[in-house]
Design an enzyme around this catalytic site. Structure first.
Site, PDB file in Angstrom:
ATOM      1  N   LYS A  80      11.964  13.726  71.037  1.00  0.00           N
ATOM      2  CA  LYS A  80      12.453  14.884  71.784  1.00  0.00           C
ATOM      3  C   LYS A  80      11.725  14.970  73.125  1.00  0.00           C
ATOM      4  O   LYS A  80      10.497  14.815  73.196  1.00  0.00           O
ATOM      5  CB  LYS A  80      12.241  16.157  70.967  1.00  0.00           C
ATOM      6  CG  LYS A  80      12.866  17.398  71.591  1.00  0.00           C
ATOM      7  CD  LYS A  80      12.818  18.591  70.647  1.00  0.00           C
ATOM      8  CE  LYS A  80      13.485  19.817  71.258  1.00  0.00           C
ATOM      9  NZ  LYS A  80      13.532  20.959  70.318  1.00  0.00           N
ATOM     10  N   SER A 155      17.803  23.291  70.550  1.00  0.00           N
ATOM     11  CA  SER A 155      17.374  22.490  71.680  1.00  0.00           C
ATOM     12  C   SER A 155      17.203  21.014  71.349  1.00  0.00           C
ATOM     13  O   SER A 155      17.057  20.171  72.241  1.00  0.00           O
ATOM     14  CB  SER A 155      16.054  23.040  72.234  1.00  0.00           C
ATOM     15  OG  SER A 155      15.020  22.979  71.262  1.00  0.00           O
ATOM     16  N   SER A 179      16.454  25.406  66.499  1.00  0.00           N
ATOM     17  CA  SER A 179      16.629  24.187  67.289  1.00  0.00           C
ATOM     18  C   SER A 179      16.647  22.895  66.490  1.00  0.00           C
ATOM     19  O   SER A 179      17.014  21.852  67.019  1.00  0.00           O
ATOM     20  CB  SER A 179      15.534  24.102  68.363  1.00  0.00           C
ATOM     21  OG  SER A 179      15.733  25.093  69.343  1.00  0.00           O
TER      22      SER A 179
END
Length: 478
Positions: A80, A155, A179
């Site tokens: 990420k 996210s 997320s």
């Protein structure tokens, strides 16, 4: 047996260990897929394939020498883009960080790298991971593999889209208000928000805060558990981190027979749910009952959970991003800046009341899970929405005033302090994925995975691949 980009991580690792395929060949399988599909979904950013090929070659040399190898040895991976990996940019979707190349890795990346994974790049995120739709002014919008006009969530949207599109077999993520769960639901993959402390986060500007946690994503529960085993475990710098012994046992779960299942579409009316999502949720009672579970309509009483979340979230944003908001407010998206400025309007009394209320909510969760083994509820209140929007205009006719209004089903669970997993549950009439959220008592992460695995085995939903991308399929014999 033929390996392709949708083979499981465990199948890929078995082929690597038996030398039926090399790390370089496995990487080539994935880089071909990335070249074909990533321009459509825009899931992976900051790719460094030269470095990845060198790492794969070193992995093959290690295997040839008969040296000990880690549990992810030779497996392609992308982190990420809010997680620092030494030598790779961490941009976090912000113009402020376009030149940021950290020289050290954070804990989750250290653990995955030490386990032998081959890093290909990063997964796209919203600006500073704020919001559950992945777009930013640096890399653009990540789209849904099942319909590239729709959102992939966020996210950890780049991670979920990359998994759904077959670009990587495993991915890491993080979760404050959903997320790891919302994008998993949107992209027909599996995402776990672990019990806080299960996966310690370091560096960490607020190590006492239990709203934010990191965790694993995968295309199935077995692969997710593999990654969880790599990234979990205590770290002395995070005093709240859990040891393996702190986890509740698996309880010998085999199937769902006798499992005490509470189901709730909206936690006693706390949030609206669009009709296509509610329709799939409403099937869950009969699905669990048919598998032998004891099902009851019930939900914990947490009417103040959203207020607690919004208050403590604003405080955390101020801690993490307050200096940037003060120095360069014009370089932050308006909704993110507003989140930070909300903290300026909080008093010490507001924060104290929110922390006391959070403790009371978590006590209610413990009581609730003394009567039920799991809670089953929607992950997201809406289907994957138009990727051109920042957030949906309304949910079931109720206007959304900000980008948290369609995420209440996920953010309320955050406040409970419980592990929660999104597992593929069905598709809407137009073929858009919908996940189910299964929640267990704090610490019962492994038990939750066994329940999710048993649920996953009831039907082939998670094995349904995106038809729009099938022309980009590639495979290699092993």
């Amino acid at each position: 047996m033929t390996l392709d980009h949708y083979s499981t991580a465990r199948e890929m690792l078995t082929a690597l260990r038996s030398r039926d395929i090399s790390a370089r060949e496995l990487l080539a399988l994935h880089t071909d897929r990335i070249a074909q599909v990533n321009p459509t979904v825009n899931a992976l950013v900051s790719l460094d394939l030269d470095r990845a090929h060198a790492t794969a070659a070193a992995a093959d040399a290690q295997t040839a020498a008969g040296d000990p190898v880690g549990p992810l040895h030779g497996l392609p991976f992308a982190f990420k883009d809010t997680h620092d990996v030494a030598g790779f940019p961490t941009v976090a979707g912000s113009p402020l960080l376009v030149d940021n190349v950290p020289q050290t890795s954070e804990l989750i990346a250290e653990r995955v790298t030490a386990a032998g994974a081959v890093t290909v790049g990063k997964t796209n995120v919203p600006e500073f991971a704020a919001g559950s739709h992945t777009f930013n002014p640096v890399f653009g919008t990540t789209t849904n593999p099942y319909d590239p006009t729709r959102s992939a969530g966020g996210s950890s949207g780049g991670a979920a889209a990359a998994l759904g599109a077959g670009l990587i077999p495993l991915a890491d993520g993080s979760d404050m208000g959903g997320s790891l769960r919302n994008p998993a639901s949107f992209c027909n993959v599996v995402g776990l928000r672990p019990t806080p402390g299960r996966v310690p986060c370091w560096p960490n500007s607020a190590p006492w805060d239990a709203l934010v946690t990191q965790g694993p994503m995968a295309r199935n529960v077995d692969d997710l558990e593999l990654l969880l085993s790599v990234i979990s475990g205590p770290d002395a710098r995070i005093r709240s981190s859990l040891s393996a012994d702190a986890l509740a046992p698996r309880h010998g779960v085999a199937g769902l027979q006798g499992l005490r299942v509470a189901v709730s579409a909206d936690l006693n009316g706390l949030f609206p749910v669009d009709a296509p999502v509610r329709e799939i949720h409403d099937r869950q009672s009969s699905i669990f009952a048919a598998a032998g579970a004891v099902v009851a309509e019930d939900a914990p009483s947490i009417p103040d959970a959203e207020w607690v979340f919004r208050t403590l979230r604003a405080w955390r944003f101020k801690i993490d991003l307050g200096d940037r908001a003060d120095a360069t407010p014009e370089l932050l998206k308006p909704s993110l800046l507003d989140n930070i400025r909300q903290a300026d309007r909080l008093s010490a009394d507001d924060i104290a009341k929110a922390m006391v209320a959070q403790a009371e909510i978590q006590a209610r969760a413990v009581e609730f899970f003394s009567r039920h083994d799991v809670l089953v509820m929607p992950v997201s209140q809406v289907l994957p929405f138009d990727a051109e929007l920042e957030y949906p205009a309304a949910v079931d006719g109720r206007r959304c005033d900000d980008y948290l209004d369609w995420m209440t089903s996920a953010l309320t669970v955050t406040v409970l302090g419980c592990p929660a997993i999104s597992v593929p549950a069905g598709f809407s009439a137009e073929g858009l994925p919908v996940g189910v959220q299964i929640v267990a008592a704090p610490g019962n992460d492994l038990f939750l995975l066994d329940v999710a695995r048993a649920y996953e085995q009831l039907g082939p939903v998670g094995a349904v691949r995106p038809h729009l991308l099938e022309t980009a399929a590639a495979s290699i014999p092993s």
